[in-house]
Enzyme design. Structure first.
Site, short mmCIF file in Angstrom:
data_model
loop_
_atom_site.label_atom_id
_atom_site.label_comp_id
_atom_site.label_asym_id
_atom_site.label_seq_id
_atom_site.Cartn_x
_atom_site.Cartn_y
_atom_site.Cartn_z
N ARG A 1 3.84 9.94 -34.73
CA ARG A 1 5.20 10.38 -35.04
C ARG A 1 5.56 10.09 -36.50
NH1 ARG A 1 8.88 8.01 -37.19
NH2 ARG A 1 8.86 6.26 -35.74
N TRP B 1 4.34 0.06 -49.09
CA TRP B 1 4.54 0.43 -47.68
C TRP B 1 4.74 1.93 -47.52
CZ3 TRP B 1 2.66 -3.65 -45.78
CH2 TRP B 1 3.02 -4.91 -46.24
N LEU C 1 16.35 9.91 -46.11
CA LEU C 1 16.25 8.88 -45.09
C LEU C 1 17.13 9.20 -43.88
CD1 LEU C 1 16.20 5.64 -47.29
CD2 LEU C 1 14.29 6.70 -46.07
N ASP D 1 5.07 -8.09 -20.37
CA ASP D 1 5.18 -9.25 -19.50
C ASP D 1 4.87 -8.89 -18.05
OD1 ASP D 1 6.11 -12.07 -19.03
OD2 ASP D 1 7.62 -11.03 -17.85
N GLY E 1 1.31 -8.87 -17.07
CA GLY E 1 0.61 -10.15 -17.07
C GLY E 1 -0.47 -10.19 -18.15
N GLU F 1 12.84 2.28 -42.94
CA GLU F 1 13.97 3.21 -43.05
C GLU F 1 15.28 2.57 -42.60
OE1 GLU F 1 13.28 7.25 -42.44
OE2 GLU F 1 11.11 7.03 -42.32
#
Length: 387
Positions: free
Chosen positions: A94, A166, A243, A340, A343, A367
């Site tokens: 994406r 970045w 942006l 979680d 597990g 962003e």
């Protein structure tokens, strides 16, 4: 009739026939082409560039721009659904489409000359030309006005010096949309691959967005002709406008990641037997699953209304901030909860929640960090700028 577990409020019924067709097409692509390879690509730290021609063939690059430039001319809701289904696969996929579409093709269309549009947009729509967006700097982060990269006039050219950090697609890019400080304020420039003094260095050792190319860009007396300056904008409103476009898509993308995590959590907790019954038969597990569905439903309604506002031409940047803040926070919390519920199995990339959780650590930062968007809403409420 039973409710759809990932669409409790039947948001799909609120979509047009074209919007549903777009969603279905991208969903099939994600199921058939992305999901079978993305776990391995993440493990290897490799962007699956072989998918780009197919992404382009479906019309997903610059999908909201006019057909005149080889684009699909879709509405904002369709673009949001594209982002949602792609991020159900992986944030890196994406992100590639977001950067190409909203941060590169959009400024060329909105701020560029007709000559620039015709030169770049058709090839970018076909995936033959890749772009990147150079705004963030190593020291700047959330303060783009504190820009050190500069461009100085020299005859009929501009000379750019500085660096950016970045930058998604940096080492793939044929052209970089670079924002630099000039004597007339911040301006945008089309810096082409191969221009002397322009280099890109891929950032390694990432634990997030591993199936995406992230780079640092360096400009050492890079000479750019006046024809490569974006002529129709000056000041921060140029990059901030880009942006806003990209953040809009980001409000939809994490919904896909959250749905992927809920899907795995539902399946795993239904199959895993502990103390003689499925994990999903326990109240604690059902409370977690129900809360995931609640959060996803709220995010779906938020982004759909935002898309309708965008298509009506009434969307405000603060509304985008609210949705970006809410929906990315929603997704990262769901990814962690899903991890979680799985597990020990949840820590491996054979299952998607840990991968989505790691990716969303970047999405919640880039962003506009969560704090930045919270302060945007605070300013909207109080009229006081607390930045």
């Amino acid at each position: 009739m039973a409710l759809h577990p990932y669409d409790l409020y039947d948001v799909r019924s609120m979509l047009s026939e074209e919007e549903r067709a777009v969603q279905d097409t991208v969903a099939r692509f994600t199921d058939e082409r992305v999901l079978p390879i993305i776990g391995k690509a993440f493990d290897e730290g490799r962007f699956p560039r072989e998918l780009v021609p197919e992404i382009a063939e479906m019309g997903l690059l610059g999908s909201s721009l006019p057909e005149k430039y080889g684009c699909a001319g879709l509405n904002a809701v369709s673009y949001g659904l594209i982002c949602q289904e792609l991020e159900r696969g992986d944030s890196g996929i994406r992100s590639f489409v977001s950067v190409q579409s909203s941060l590169c093709m959009y400024p060329i269309y909105a701020y560029g000359s007709e000559e620039q549009r015709m030169r770049w947009l058709p090839g970018m729509a076909k995936g033959e030309l890749i772009g990147c967006f150079g705004l963030t700097e190593p020291h700047g982060g959330s303060d783009p006005a504190n820009m050190k990269t500069n461009a100085k006039r020299d005859g009929g050219d501009w000379v750019i010096n500085g660096s950016k950090m970045w930058i998604t697609n940096g080492n793939l890019a044929d052209v970089a949309i670079v924002w630099a400080m000039t004597d007339e304020g911040i301006q945008g420039f089309l810096v082409e691959k191969g221009m002397p003094g322009f280099t890109a260095q891929e950032i390694k050792h990432k634990m997030s967005l591993r199936a995406s190319v992230t780079s640092a860009l360096f400009f050492d007396n890079v000479r750019v002709p006046e024809a490569n300056r974006l002529p129709n904008v000056k000041g921060l409103k140029g990059p901030l406008g880009c942006l806003t476009q990209a953040r809009y898509g980001i409000t939809w993308g994490p919904i896909g990641a959250a749905i992927a995590c809920l899907d795995e959590a539902l399946k795993y907790s239904g199959e895993r037997i502990l103390f003689g019954r499925p994990v999903s038969a326990n109240q604690a597990a059902q409370l977690k699953l129900a809360d995931m569905a609640r959060r996803i439903t709220l995010a779906q309604l938020l982004s759909l209304q935002l898309g309708r506002l965008k298509d009506a031409g009434t969307m405000q940047p603060a509304q985008v901030s609210l949705a970006k803040w809410n929906n990315v926070r929603m997704a990262i919390d769901i990814a962690r909860e899903a991890r979680d519920l799985l597990g020990g199995a949840g820590i491996t990339t054979e299952h998607s929640p840990i991968r989505h959780a790691l990716n969303l650590e970047s999405v919640i930062t880039y962003e506009g960090t969560e704090t930045v968007h919270q302060l945007v809403i605070g300013r909207e409420l109080t009229g006081i700028n607390a930045f």
